[in-house]
Design a protein around this motif. Sequence first.
Motif, mmCIF file in Angstrom:
data_model
loop_
_atom_site.group_PDB
_atom_site.id
_atom_site.type_symbol
_atom_site.label_atom_id
_atom_site.label_comp_id
_atom_site.label_asym_id
_atom_site.label_seq_id
_atom_site.Cartn_x
_atom_site.Cartn_y
_atom_site.Cartn_z
ATOM 1 N N PRO A 20 0.811 -1.216 0.000
ATOM 2 C CA PRO A 20 0.000 0.000 0.000
ATOM 3 C C PRO A 20 0.851 1.276 0.000
ATOM 4 C CG PRO A 20 0.126 -0.853 2.209
ATOM 5 C CD PRO A 20 0.861 -1.840 1.318
ATOM 6 N N CYS A 21 2.161 1.119 -0.025
ATOM 7 C CA CYS A 21 3.057 2.272 0.056
ATOM 8 C C CYS A 21 2.806 3.242 -1.089
ATOM 9 C CB CYS A 21 4.509 1.797 0.022
ATOM 10 S SG CYS A 21 5.691 3.161 0.196
ATOM 11 N N VAL A 22 2.726 4.537 -0.738
ATOM 12 C CA VAL A 22 2.548 5.593 -1.736
ATOM 13 C C VAL A 22 3.729 6.571 -1.703
ATOM 14 C CG1 VAL A 22 0.026 5.410 -1.785
ATOM 15 C CG2 VAL A 22 1.130 6.955 -0.150
ATOM 16 N N ASN A 23 4.838 6.130 -1.095
ATOM 17 C CA ASN A 23 6.063 6.923 -0.998
ATOM 18 C C ASN A 23 5.879 8.241 -0.260
ATOM 19 O OD1 ASN A 23 7.725 5.029 -2.326
ATOM 20 N ND2 ASN A 23 6.856 5.690 -4.274
ATOM 21 N N VAL A 24 4.993 8.237 0.733
ATOM 22 C CA VAL A 24 4.831 9.351 1.665
ATOM 23 C C VAL A 24 5.054 8.745 3.041
ATOM 24 C CG1 VAL A 24 3.285 11.117 2.581
ATOM 25 C CG2 VAL A 24 3.158 10.498 0.160
ATOM 26 N N GLU A 58 2.785 11.268 14.962
ATOM 27 C CA GLU A 58 3.349 11.179 16.310
ATOM 28 C C GLU A 58 2.369 10.614 17.331
ATOM 29 O OE1 GLU A 58 5.156 14.809 17.624
ATOM 30 O OE2 GLU A 58 6.247 15.060 15.747
ATOM 31 N N LYS A 59 1.095 10.921 17.193
ATOM 32 C CA LYS A 59 0.110 10.478 18.184
ATOM 33 C C LYS A 59 -0.308 9.025 17.988
ATOM 34 C CE LYS A 59 -1.702 15.002 19.127
ATOM 35 N NZ LYS A 59 -2.783 15.946 18.993
ATOM 36 N N LEU A 60 -0.534 8.632 16.756
ATOM 37 C CA LEU A 60 -1.050 7.291 16.483
ATOM 38 C C LEU A 60 0.017 6.307 16.041
ATOM 39 C CD1 LEU A 60 -4.370 8.199 14.629
ATOM 40 C CD2 LEU A 60 -4.035 7.646 17.035
ATOM 41 N N GLY A 61 1.166 6.803 15.614
ATOM 42 C CA GLY A 61 2.225 5.919 15.151
ATOM 43 C C GLY A 61 1.913 5.235 13.832
ATOM 44 N N LEU A 62 1.048 5.863 13.046
ATOM 45 C CA LEU A 62 0.663 5.314 11.745
ATOM 46 C C LEU A 62 1.234 6.177 10.634
ATOM 47 C CD1 LEU A 62 -3.118 4.614 12.465
ATOM 48 C CD2 LEU A 62 -1.232 2.971 12.534
ATOM 49 N N CYS A 63 1.606 5.543 9.535
ATOM 50 C CA CYS A 63 2.124 6.277 8.389
ATOM 51 C C CYS A 63 0.991 7.101 7.781
ATOM 52 C CB CYS A 63 2.681 5.306 7.351
ATOM 53 S SG CYS A 63 3.234 6.118 5.841
ATOM 54 N N VAL A 64 1.221 8.384 7.575
ATOM 55 C CA VAL A 64 0.190 9.241 7.001
ATOM 56 C C VAL A 64 -0.014 8.965 5.520
ATOM 57 C CG1 VAL A 64 0.548 11.052 8.718
ATOM 58 C CG2 VAL A 64 1.777 11.163 6.556
ATOM 59 N N GLY A 65 0.906 8.262 4.887
ATOM 60 C CA GLY A 65 0.766 7.929 3.480
ATOM 61 C C GLY A 65 -0.043 6.666 3.244
ATOM 62 N N CYS A 66 0.267 5.606 3.991
ATOM 63 C CA CYS A 66 -0.381 4.316 3.730
ATOM 64 C C CYS A 66 -1.249 3.819 4.883
ATOM 65 C CB CYS A 66 0.651 3.257 3.364
ATOM 66 S SG CYS A 66 1.733 2.769 4.735
ATOM 67 N N GLY A 67 -1.031 4.330 6.094
ATOM 68 C CA GLY A 67 -1.834 3.922 7.240
ATOM 69 C C GLY A 67 -1.255 2.781 8.053
ATOM 70 N N ARG A 68 -0.128 2.220 7.621
ATOM 71 C CA ARG A 68 0.465 1.114 8.378
ATOM 72 C C ARG A 68 1.235 1.634 9.581
ATOM 73 N NH1 ARG A 68 4.025 -1.907 4.033
ATOM 74 N NH2 ARG A 68 4.336 0.253 3.416
ATOM 75 N N SER A 69 1.367 0.767 10.583
ATOM 76 C CA SER A 69 2.195 1.102 11.741
ATOM 77 C C SER A 69 3.658 0.894 11.363
ATOM 78 C CB SER A 69 1.832 0.202 12.927
ATOM 79 O OG SER A 69 2.248 -1.132 12.672
ATOM 80 N N GLY A 70 4.544 1.421 12.170
ATOM 81 C CA GLY A 70 5.966 1.226 11.929
ATOM 82 C C GLY A 70 6.337 -0.245 11.931
ATOM 83 N N ALA A 71 5.744 -1.007 12.854
ATOM 84 C CA ALA A 71 6.015 -2.449 12.924
ATOM 85 C C ALA A 71 5.517 -3.156 11.673
ATOM 86 C CB ALA A 71 5.368 -3.051 14.166
ATOM 87 N N GLU A 72 4.341 -2.778 11.198
ATOM 88 C CA GLU A 72 3.806 -3.405 9.978
ATOM 89 C C GLU A 72 4.681 -3.105 8.769
ATOM 90 O OE1 GLU A 72 -0.894 -3.381 11.282
ATOM 91 O OE2 GLU A 72 -0.045 -1.653 10.229
ATOM 92 N N ILE A 73 5.183 -1.885 8.696
ATOM 93 C CA ILE A 73 6.076 -1.522 7.592
ATOM 94 C C ILE A 73 7.344 -2.365 7.660
ATOM 95 C CG2 ILE A 73 7.530 0.326 6.659
ATOM 96 C CD1 ILE A 73 5.273 2.285 7.629
ATOM 97 N N ALA A 74 7.907 -2.476 8.859
ATOM 98 C CA ALA A 74 9.150 -3.224 9.034
ATOM 99 C C ALA A 74 8.973 -4.710 8.728
ATOM 100 C CB ALA A 74 9.670 -3.049 10.460
ATOM 101 N N GLU A 75 7.812 -5.263 9.040
ATOM 102 C CA GLU A 75 7.570 -6.693 8.878
ATOM 103 C C GLU A 75 6.930 -7.060 7.544
ATOM 104 O OE1 GLU A 75 5.112 -7.521 12.250
ATOM 105 O OE2 GLU A 75 6.695 -7.007 13.672
ATOM 106 N N TRP A 76 6.604 -6.066 6.727
ATOM 107 C CA TRP A 76 5.829 -6.294 5.511
ATOM 108 C C TRP A 76 6.413 -7.386 4.620
ATOM 109 C CZ3 TRP A 76 1.036 -4.862 4.885
ATOM 110 C CH2 TRP A 76 0.451 -4.965 3.632
ATOM 111 N N ALA A 77 7.690 -7.349 4.374
ATOM 112 C CA ALA A 77 8.317 -8.304 3.447
ATOM 113 C C ALA A 77 8.296 -9.735 3.984
ATOM 114 C CB ALA A 77 9.749 -7.882 3.139
#
Length: 64
Positions: free
Chosen positions: A4-8, A13-32
């Motif tokens: 779902p990455c849109v390169n944003v 800071e409050k929710l810890g979710l990517c404002v571009g795709c909506g994933r959490s930092g952990a989800e981004i790190a574990e995606w692959a």
Amino acid sequence: METPCVNVCLLDEKLGLCVGCGRSGAEIAEWATMGADQRRAVMAILPDRLKLLERLADAEGSST
């Protein structure tokens, strides 16, 4: 691999979710390493997360 990455890449800071795709930092790190079912499950909830991020941004913008 579908993503779902849109390169944003900026975590809210409050929710810890990517404002571009909506994933959490952990989800981004574990995606692959996630299985296809796990990725689909995360992708299913992203539209709601992005709406939440938008509402939060709107609320913060109206309070200034």
